[in-house]
Scaffold this motif. Structure first.
Motif, mmCIF file in Angstrom:
data_model
loop_
_atom_site.group_PDB
_atom_site.id
_atom_site.type_symbol
_atom_site.label_atom_id
_atom_site.label_comp_id
_atom_site.label_asym_id
_atom_site.label_seq_id
_atom_site.Cartn_x
_atom_site.Cartn_y
_atom_site.Cartn_z
ATOM 1 N N HIS A 15 0.842 -1.208 0.000
ATOM 2 C CA HIS A 15 0.000 0.000 0.000
ATOM 3 C C HIS A 15 0.873 1.252 0.000
ATOM 4 N N ILE A 164 -6.906 -2.776 4.968
ATOM 5 C CA ILE A 164 -7.290 -2.694 3.559
ATOM 6 C C ILE A 164 -8.075 -3.944 3.148
ATOM 7 N N ILE A 168 -11.973 -3.950 1.866
ATOM 8 C CA ILE A 168 -12.390 -4.491 0.561
ATOM 9 C C ILE A 168 -13.483 -5.535 0.760
ATOM 10 N N ASN A 173 -14.495 1.682 -0.113
ATOM 11 C CA ASN A 173 -13.548 2.174 -1.117
ATOM 12 C C ASN A 173 -12.177 2.343 -0.467
ATOM 13 N N ARG A 175 -9.425 2.426 -2.342
ATOM 14 C CA ARG A 175 -8.574 2.857 -3.451
ATOM 15 C C ARG A 175 -7.538 3.927 -3.079
ATOM 16 N N LEU A 178 -3.987 2.675 -1.965
ATOM 17 C CA LEU A 178 -3.211 1.808 -2.860
ATOM 18 C C LEU A 178 -2.809 2.580 -4.112
ATOM 19 N N ASN A 180 -2.594 3.155 -8.063
ATOM 20 C CA ASN A 180 -3.614 2.807 -9.069
ATOM 21 C C ASN A 180 -3.388 1.427 -9.661
ATOM 22 N N TRP A 183 -4.406 -1.232 -7.150
ATOM 23 C CA TRP A 183 -5.867 -1.257 -7.029
ATOM 24 C C TRP A 183 -6.488 -1.974 -8.226
ATOM 25 N N GLN A 184 -6.015 -1.652 -9.438
ATOM 26 C CA GLN A 184 -6.567 -2.278 -10.642
ATOM 27 C C GLN A 184 -6.354 -3.792 -10.629
ATOM 28 N N ASP A 187 -8.705 -5.380 -8.117
ATOM 29 C CA ASP A 187 -10.069 -5.316 -8.637
ATOM 30 C C ASP A 187 -10.281 -6.347 -9.748
#
Length: 194
Positions: A15, A164, A168, A173, A175, A178, A180, A183-184, A187
């Protein structure tokens, strides 16, 4: 001689707190690089929510790709398990004789450092760079003003991977905590949702 700081962690997930500390340490000390050493899953422990080694390493790669001085490392994946820091340091020192390896740890870990396997050997051969943490307990007297222990005044970051994962799972949220790219990946892979 290249001066390397080893920042060990499960990084489940990595993170922004990890990145803030690593970047601060490399920019505000005599360390040339920080290696983010992903700790492998201990086969003798219950798995719980620890992602497989390659997923956690992939997140570290994604999180650090734009940082020239922060390098992902899977070095412990190749070593016998369960592993101890003293053995990893010995292996790295032998493999890279022109590098100087140092430990990075939070103040909370320094408080229990006297319980680590062969901690005297670690201190004899390596330096330790300590960042501040909000925690209780006292640091052993033997570590006060020790010439091999360097306190770096880094920001105190109170973000945890546990928090975190929990967020989740609860569909909050998380996001902003983390990068990007991480996070992606979380996800896309539906990690930590169950």
């Amino acid at each position: 001689m290249k001066n390397i700081g080893l920042y060990f962690g499960t990084f489940n997930p990595i993170h922004i707190g990890h990145l803030i500390i690593a970047n601060h340490m490399v920019e505000n000390s005599d360390l040339d690089e920080i290696w983010m050493v992903v700790t492998p899953h201990n086969p003798f422990k219950k798995k719980s929510s620890l992602l497989d080694n390659h997923h956690r390493l992939e997140m570290v790669y994604r999180a650090t790709e734009s940082y020239d001085k922060i390098i992902p490392s899977d070095i412990e994946f190749k070593l016998p398990q369960p592993n101890y820091t003293v053995y990893t340091l010995a292996y790295l020192s032998e493999k890279y004789p022109s590098y100087k390896f140092n430990l990075i740890m939070g103040e909370d870990n320094l408080k229990s450092f006297h319980k680590w396997k062969n901690y005297e050997t670690i201190l004899e051969l390596h330096d330790i760079y300590v960042y501040p943490r909000v925690s209780d307990g006292k640091i052993e007297t033997q570590f006060h003003n020790h010439p091999k222990i360097h306190h770096v005044q880094a920001p105190i970051v109170e973000i945890s991977s546990t928090m975190i994962r929990k967020g989740i799972k609860e569909e909050k949220n998380m996001r902003p905590l983390l990068s990007n790219a991480v996070w992606q990946y979380i996800d896309e892979m539906n990690f930590y949702k169950k």
